[in-house]
Enzyme design. Structure first.
Site, PDB file in Angstrom:
ATOM      1  N   GLU A 115       0.833  -1.216   0.000  1.00  0.00           N
ATOM      2  CA  GLU A 115       0.000   0.000   0.000  1.00  0.00           C
ATOM      3  C   GLU A 115       0.869   1.269   0.000  1.00  0.00           C
ATOM      4  O   GLU A 115       0.514   2.273  -0.606  1.00  0.00           O
ATOM      5  CB  GLU A 115      -0.947  -0.023   1.206  1.00  0.00           C
ATOM      6  CG  GLU A 115      -2.021  -1.106   1.048  1.00  0.00           C
ATOM      7  CD  GLU A 115      -2.870  -1.277   2.289  1.00  0.00           C
ATOM      8  OE1 GLU A 115      -2.312  -1.649   3.340  1.00  0.00           O
ATOM      9  OE2 GLU A 115      -4.088  -1.019   2.220  1.00  0.00           O
ATOM     10  N   GLU A 135      -3.890  -9.623   3.737  1.00  0.00           N
ATOM     11  CA  GLU A 135      -4.702  -9.338   4.928  1.00  0.00           C
ATOM     12  C   GLU A 135      -5.829 -10.351   5.162  1.00  0.00           C
ATOM     13  O   GLU A 135      -6.171 -10.633   6.312  1.00  0.00           O
ATOM     14  CB  GLU A 135      -5.304  -7.918   4.845  1.00  0.00           C
ATOM     15  CG  GLU A 135      -4.306  -6.800   5.126  1.00  0.00           C
ATOM     16  CD  GLU A 135      -3.522  -6.359   3.898  1.00  0.00           C
ATOM     17  OE1 GLU A 135      -3.543  -7.066   2.864  1.00  0.00           O
ATOM     18  OE2 GLU A 135      -2.865  -5.301   3.982  1.00  0.00           O
TER      19      GLU A 135
HETATM   20  N1  COA Z   1       4.541  -7.514  11.272  1.00  0.00           N
HETATM   21  C1  COA Z   1       5.320  -7.836  12.322  1.00  0.00           C
HETATM   22  N2  COA Z   1       6.420  -8.604  12.213  1.00  0.00           N
HETATM   23  C2  COA Z   1       6.716  -9.084  10.991  1.00  0.00           C
HETATM   24  C3  COA Z   1       5.933  -8.809   9.856  1.00  0.00           C
HETATM   25  C4  COA Z   1       4.796  -7.985  10.050  1.00  0.00           C
HETATM   26  N3  COA Z   1       4.007  -7.638   9.031  1.00  0.00           N
HETATM   27  N4  COA Z   1       6.471  -9.451   8.801  1.00  0.00           N
HETATM   28  C5  COA Z   1       7.560 -10.082   9.255  1.00  0.00           C
HETATM   29  N5  COA Z   1       7.715  -9.872  10.579  1.00  0.00           N
HETATM   30  C6  COA Z   1       8.768 -10.378  11.453  1.00  0.00           C
HETATM   31  C7  COA Z   1       8.547 -11.843  11.841  1.00  0.00           C
HETATM   32  O1  COA Z   1       7.624 -11.949  12.901  1.00  0.00           O
HETATM   33  C8  COA Z   1       9.945 -12.230  12.220  1.00  0.00           C
HETATM   34  O2  COA Z   1      10.223 -11.719  13.502  1.00  0.00           O
HETATM   35  P1  COA Z   1      10.927 -12.689  14.634  1.00  0.00           P
HETATM   36  O3  COA Z   1      12.243 -13.053  14.026  1.00  0.00           O
HETATM   37  O4  COA Z   1      11.025 -11.795  15.818  1.00  0.00           O
HETATM   38  O5  COA Z   1      10.002 -13.841  14.776  1.00  0.00           O
HETATM   39  C9  COA Z   1      10.817 -11.462  11.249  1.00  0.00           C
HETATM   40  O6  COA Z   1      10.006 -10.371  10.783  1.00  0.00           O
HETATM   41  C10 COA Z   1      11.242 -12.259  10.031  1.00  0.00           C
HETATM   42  O7  COA Z   1      10.084 -12.790   9.418  1.00  0.00           O
HETATM   43  P2  COA Z   1       9.881 -14.350   9.090  1.00  0.00           P
HETATM   44  O8  COA Z   1       8.408 -14.608   8.996  1.00  0.00           O
HETATM   45  O9  COA Z   1      10.661 -15.181  10.043  1.00  0.00           O
HETATM   46  O10 COA Z   1      10.569 -14.427   7.647  1.00  0.00           O
HETATM   47  P3  COA Z   1      10.256 -15.491   6.503  1.00  0.00           P
HETATM   48  O11 COA Z   1      11.337 -15.327   5.492  1.00  0.00           O
HETATM   49  O12 COA Z   1      10.013 -16.836   7.066  1.00  0.00           O
HETATM   50  O13 COA Z   1       8.858 -14.993   5.844  1.00  0.00           O
HETATM   51  C11 COA Z   1       7.292 -13.359   5.010  1.00  0.00           C
HETATM   52  C12 COA Z   1       8.786 -13.754   5.173  1.00  0.00           C
HETATM   53  C13 COA Z   1       7.270 -11.936   4.434  1.00  0.00           C
HETATM   54  C14 COA Z   1       6.630 -14.314   4.025  1.00  0.00           C
HETATM   55  C15 COA Z   1       6.591 -13.430   6.397  1.00  0.00           C
HETATM   56  O14 COA Z   1       7.354 -12.686   7.314  1.00  0.00           O
HETATM   57  C16 COA Z   1       5.189 -12.859   6.397  1.00  0.00           C
HETATM   58  O15 COA Z   1       4.269 -13.505   5.905  1.00  0.00           O
HETATM   59  N6  COA Z   1       5.004 -11.667   7.007  1.00  0.00           N
HETATM   60  C17 COA Z   1       3.704 -11.082   7.202  1.00  0.00           C
HETATM   61  C18 COA Z   1       3.157 -10.499   5.917  1.00  0.00           C
HETATM   62  C19 COA Z   1       1.779  -9.945   6.141  1.00  0.00           C
HETATM   63  O16 COA Z   1       0.836 -10.648   6.426  1.00  0.00           O
HETATM   64  N7  COA Z   1       1.670  -8.624   5.976  1.00  0.00           N
HETATM   65  C20 COA Z   1       0.418  -7.934   6.075  1.00  0.00           C
HETATM   66  C21 COA Z   1       0.245  -7.370   7.435  1.00  0.00           C
HETATM   67  S1  COA Z   1      -1.278  -6.518   7.544  1.00  0.00           S
END
Ligand code: COA
Length: 260
Positions: A115, A135
């Site tokens: 966004e 989302e």
């Molecule tokens: N909010 C808060 N923390 C987030 C985040 C978010 N949107 N996206 C990633 N993080 C954090 C993870 O919790 C993790 O923190 P930790 O190490 O303290 O547990 C760190 O960033 C690394 O992320 P991780 O999920 O371990 O990396 P990955 O390579 O396995 O996966 C993604 C990458 C982007 C696929 C995954 O992080 C993800 O799906 N994130 C959320 C995306 C999302 O739903 N965004 C919309 C929010 S409204």
């Protein structure tokens, strides 16, 4: 400018703002949003800044969304405030900015991260970037303008597929549907954004601002964008930039516009 979650650097009238929470994939927590509001507000009134690039730190993420942990126990009223505050202070501020703002999408651009890129005027993506609005997998919908701006950019069918499946798309698909303007190798994202801004910075700053206002008018419900265009077009004739631009053309020289 010193911020906790942002890195900033100005060179050749271009401000680069890098969201710097690499451990959290640059997720937008409250402080980061407040800092973005602050840096953008200042940049928009700073005559030294004529264009802005937004990017994320590290090789993995542009911005992986709003910070999920922060809103995990919100009720409906708090959710509404989160969306309206963020839209007003950051996303709409970018959308309506009268200086060009380019998103340099260096990795994941998800949820609020996509966004943020959508609110920018132009998007350049690394070929490694992945984009989506996940989302619905959290029981939510996009709240920072994603349902509106994505639809305006890629059409209802493409927007609904991205929003309803919550799946990510790769850079090539994003280019194909018009979600991003350019896809480049990972190490060229910033350079490509800078190259575009260098071209824009050669043009009349007054005309650039007027063009952004006129294009944005096409997206405002109830506003007649054609009337806005006529008004803005007319106003341009009263500017020093118009006199300089036309004189330079007739005299076969490069125009020198007032920087503002
Ligand atoms: N909010 C808060 N923390 C987030 C985040 C978010 N949107 N996206 C990633 N993080 C954090 C993870 O919790 C993790 O923190 P930790 O190490 O303290 O547990 C760190 O960033 C690394 O992320 P991780 O999920 O371990 O990396 P990955 O390579 O396995 O996966 C993604 C990458 C982007 C696929 C995954 O992080 C993800 O799906 N994130 C959320 C995306 C999302 O739903 N965004 C919309 C929010 S409204």
């Amino acid at each position: 400018m010193n911020y906790q979650h942002l890195l900033t650097v100005i060179a050749s009238n271009i401000l680069r703002v890098t969201i710097n929470r690499e451990q959290k994939l640059n997720a937008l927590n409250k402080e980061t949003l407040m800092e973005l509001h602050d840096v953008l507000t200042k940049a928009l009134s700073d005559t030294e800044v004529r264009g802005i690039i937004l990017t994320g730190t590290g090789e993995k993420a542009f911005v992986a969304g709003a910070d999920i942990r922060e809103f995990s126990d919100f009720n409906s009223a708090e959710g509404r405030d989160l969306a309206s505050d963020g839209q007003r202070k950051v996303f709409d501020l970018i959308h309506h900015a009268e200086k060009p703002i380019i998103a340099a999408i260096n990795g994941f651009a998800l949820g609020g991260g996509l966004e943020l890129a959508l609110a920018c005027h132009i998007r350049v993506a690394s070929h490694m970037a992945r984009m989506g609005l996940p989302e619905v997998s959290l029981g939510l919908i996009p709240g920072y303008g994603g349902t509106q701006r994505l639809t305006q950019l890629v059409g209802r069918g493409n927007a609904l597929e991205i929003i309803l499946t919550g799946n990510m798309i790769n850079a090539e698909k994003a280019l194909q549907i018009g979600l991003v303007n350019h896809v480049v190798p990972a190490d060229e994202v910033i350079t490509k954004a800078e190259d575009i801004l260098v071209d824009i910075l050669l043009r009349s700053p007054n005309a650039v601002a007027a063009a952004i206002r006129a294009v944005n008018a096409s997206l405002i419900d109830g506003q007649d964008g054609f009337s806005t265009e006529i008004e803005e077009f007319g106003n341009c004739f009263g500017t020093a930039d118009f006199k300089e631009g036309v004189s330079a053309f007739l005299e076969k020289r490069t125009p020198v516009f007032n920087k503002k």
